[in-house]
Design an enzyme around this catalytic site. Sequence first.
Site, PDB file in Angstrom:
ATOM      1  N   ASP A  98       0.803  -1.230   0.000  1.00  0.00           N
ATOM      2  CA  ASP A  98       0.000   0.000   0.000  1.00  0.00           C
ATOM      3  C   ASP A  98       0.836   1.281   0.000  1.00  0.00           C
ATOM      4  O   ASP A  98       1.975   1.304   0.442  1.00  0.00           O
ATOM      5  CB  ASP A  98      -0.976   0.012   1.189  1.00  0.00           C
ATOM      6  N   GLU A 165      -0.602  -2.287   5.178  1.00  0.00           N
ATOM      7  CA  GLU A 165       0.369  -2.187   6.276  1.00  0.00           C
ATOM      8  C   GLU A 165       0.238  -0.834   6.967  1.00  0.00           C
ATOM      9  O   GLU A 165       0.303  -0.744   8.192  1.00  0.00           O
ATOM     10  CB  GLU A 165       1.798  -2.372   5.746  1.00  0.00           C
ATOM     11  N   GLU A 166       0.033   0.221   6.178  1.00  0.00           N
ATOM     12  CA  GLU A 166      -0.013   1.572   6.752  1.00  0.00           C
ATOM     13  C   GLU A 166      -1.190   1.752   7.707  1.00  0.00           C
ATOM     14  O   GLU A 166      -1.178   2.634   8.545  1.00  0.00           O
ATOM     15  CB  GLU A 166      -0.084   2.633   5.639  1.00  0.00           C
ATOM     16  N   ARG A 206      19.139  -5.370  13.364  1.00  0.00           N
ATOM     17  CA  ARG A 206      19.099  -5.125  14.798  1.00  0.00           C
ATOM     18  C   ARG A 206      18.564  -6.352  15.529  1.00  0.00           C
ATOM     19  O   ARG A 206      17.638  -7.004  15.052  1.00  0.00           O
ATOM     20  CB  ARG A 206      18.198  -3.935  15.082  1.00  0.00           C
TER      21      ARG A 206
HETATM   22 ZN    ZN Z   1       4.878   3.755   6.344  1.00  0.00          ZN
HETATM   23 ZN    ZN Z   2       6.395   1.149   5.451  1.00  0.00          ZN
END
Ligand code: ZN
Ligand code: ZN
Length: 439
Positions: A98, A165-166, A206
Amino acid sequence: MPLRYLIVLIVCWPAAAQELQAALEAAIRPELASLEALYKHLHANPELSYQEERTAARLAEELRRAGYEVTTGVGGHGVVGVLRNGSGPTVMVRTDMDALPVTEKTGLPYASTVKVRDEAGQEVGVMHACGHDMHMTSWVGTARMLAKLRDRWSGTLVMVAQPAEERGGGALAMLRDGLFTRFPRPDYALALHAAPHLEAGRIGYRYGAVLASVDTIDITIRGVGGHGAWPHMTKDPVVIAAQVVLALQTIVSRELNPLESAVVTVGSIHGGTKHNVIPDEVHLQLTVRSYTDEARKKILEAIERITRNLARAAGVPEDREPAIRYAEHEFTPATHNTASLVDRLAPVWREFFGADKVLEVEPVMGGEDFSRYGMTEEKVPILIFWLGTIDAERMRAAQANGVRLPALHSSEYWPAIHPTIETGVKAMSLAVLELAKKR
Ligand code: ZN
Ligand code: ZN
């Protein structure tokens, strides 16, 4: 170790690494032109969260062409491609699809000019300002590479293209639609994210906490509206909202342990229609970031306490208490990389790219719903790593002139196409080759 084994190891190790370098190089070179074209196409044709229809169709088509069994419509516009390649572990590689409601201002020849109406009916530009177009391009490249190099690994590869995802809802939607039951359940799940302050050609990793948890909160401060010249006849929600915004700043600075990381941002404030009218309501939109359940709970309670009591202090009647709404479906838990995966993959990347290209980086307050894949009862080991995207020359010039490079979600953020694509494809392909190594 007997001396002769040691000699064999010393002689063979560089040779094996060089041979792998050559194989990856030979496999990726013929793909680069079409991957660049794919990147530009995706960049110029972004779609908002939950609307990734054409993007998903294109990715499904790419996987089919590369020889994957493809299922579409998983948890909305999600796509799953499976490549079965003998016995061995199942490795999942995830991309998001997205874009954001941001009007692009990069001036690139392939910049997005897409405009849509948002939920409030306003016209907004759409842009891949978070680099998800680069994630998809690396993902397609990885799918092609691992299909070509299938004699070098053994196991099952599950390529997952995730929507929304956003908005923090895509991973959960795919899991609820049977991602781990209808398809081979992963032994490992991998993802990468574009990094706006890391040089292209480099990758960052990480251990443990890597991305924060995200809460999305809507607050409506209700007052009693009236004439701007008769304020004493009203309960002014604009003034209360201003007090709330400032008081919220004391949660992190005064209430949390200073060694704890957290953010309370009021990203939007709207109220009123005219100079001389005191409105009935003001709306605030907040994003809250934290790393521990304890800090999160404390912050959410403090937001509630401060908002309700400031309205009360202003004399707002009890039936007009503020409305505080937590968008449950937009909550994203903190992302913790599995240490054993970092232990296994970081040396592989160092060996391949060179130690100066593979850096251990700090955690950030951004969030990622990739965390969800590691939180089911199976506790799948997960790893997300950063992919450098900034051209070396641009990076040097910015540092020399003290210029701040655009962050993710900025209308001016743009990744260098090369060597970002090849680094993403190689890093992800190497990770799968390592995890599904032939024994
Ligand atoms: Zn983002
Ligand atoms: Zn992102």
